[in-house]
Design an enzyme around this catalytic site. Structure first.
Site, PDB file in Angstrom:
ATOM      1  N   LYS A   1       0.890  -1.328   0.216  1.00 41.93           N
ATOM      2  CA  LYS A   1       0.137   0.232  -0.024  1.00 41.93           C
ATOM      3  C   LYS A   1       0.757   1.384   0.066  1.00 41.93           C
ATOM      4  CE  LYS A   1      -2.308  -0.999   3.782  1.00 41.93           C
ATOM      5  NZ  LYS A   1      -1.639  -2.241   4.046  1.00 41.93           N
TER       6      LYS A   1
ATOM      7  N   GLU B   1       0.199   3.398  13.922  1.00 43.61           N
ATOM      8  CA  GLU B   1       0.812   2.877  15.219  1.00 43.61           C
ATOM      9  C   GLU B   1       2.393   2.826  14.967  1.00 43.61           C
ATOM     10  OE1 GLU B   1      -1.322  -0.565  17.185  1.00 43.61           O
ATOM     11  OE2 GLU B   1      -2.297  -0.562  15.211  1.00 43.61           O
ATOM     12  N   ARG B   2       2.816   2.739  13.977  1.00 43.39           N
ATOM     13  CA  ARG B   2       4.273   2.436  13.598  1.00 43.39           C
ATOM     14  C   ARG B   2       5.029   3.650  13.020  1.00 43.39           C
ATOM     15  NH1 ARG B   2       1.408  -2.148  12.725  1.00 43.39           N
ATOM     16  NH2 ARG B   2       1.090  -1.720  10.580  1.00 43.39           N
TER      17      ARG B   2
END
Length: 218
Positions: free
Chosen positions: A158, A184-185
């Site tokens: 993606k 989150e990362r």
């Protein structure tokens, strides 16, 4: 003196704050939440009653407690605008996050909540946005100023596809891209920053990153 209230409940990033009725902040107004060890921004989302608002914290609420002060800023969040933000990475509050120094204080800023352009000033476009990616242009062509969505799990490409679309806008159309991402990362966001820098597409792109807040409850 700035009008202030007191935090009455914390549920992760959701904060309930009590104010005097005559000082209740407006919807979308920014607040400064000030704890003993932390200061962060929040945005008013709803009026629960004549005394209480519900706000969303824009940074982690770790260290925040009931009874801490919430100060009205009197306006929505403001972010820098103009050519100076191209090639830069910033957060939703307009703070630089790429290690290249903060934006100059003289840089124009605009609120993130503004009225849209009048409908009469807009015009429809029926042209296709040619991406240069054959499988998209042939099977799922995208209309210019239209919308498209991508679904997929981890590691399916993606981010690479988004970068190719940005590259097409920058190189083929000489346009400007604004990429906004929340996740989150931070590692993936950092890798994207490095990849876009090396590809040359970053010079005509503004990146707005937000880290998913740590959940806490008091």
């Amino acid at each position: 003196m700035a009008e202030s209230g007191k935090i009455v409940a914390i549920r992760g990033a959701v904060i309930d704050i009590a104010f005097a009725p005559e000082t209740l902040p407006e919807i979308d107004e920014a607040l400064s939440l000030r704890g003993e060890t932390v200061t962060l921004l929040a945005e008013v989302q709803a009026h629960l009653d004549r005394h209480t608002v519900r706000a969303i914290a824009l940074q982690t609420t770790s260290g925040l407690r009931r009874g801490d002060e919430a100060v009205r800023l009197g306006q929505p969040l403001n972010v820098p605008v103009g050519d100076a933000v191209l090639g830069r990475l910033m957060d939703v509050a307009g703070n630089a996050g790429d290690g290249r120094g903060e934006f100059p204080a003289s840089l124009p800023r605009r609120p993130i909540h503004r009225q849209p352009p009048a409908l009469v000033t807009q015009k429809g476009v029926s042209d296709l946005f040619v991406t240069g990616i054959k499988v998209i242009d042939l099977l799922t062509p995208i209309a210019r100023v239209g919308k498209a969505a991508m679904f997929g799990g981890a590691g399916v490409g993606k981010t690479v596809l988004v970068m190719e679309l940005i590259h097409a806008i920058v190189e083929s159309y000489r346009g400007i891209s604004v990429f906004a991402g929340v996740g989150e990362r931070s590692r993936e966001g950092h890798e994207m920053l490095l990849d876009m820098t090396s590809s040359g597409a970053l010079a005509r792109t503004a990146l707005v990153f937000g880290q998913m807040p740590t959940m806490s409850s008091v």
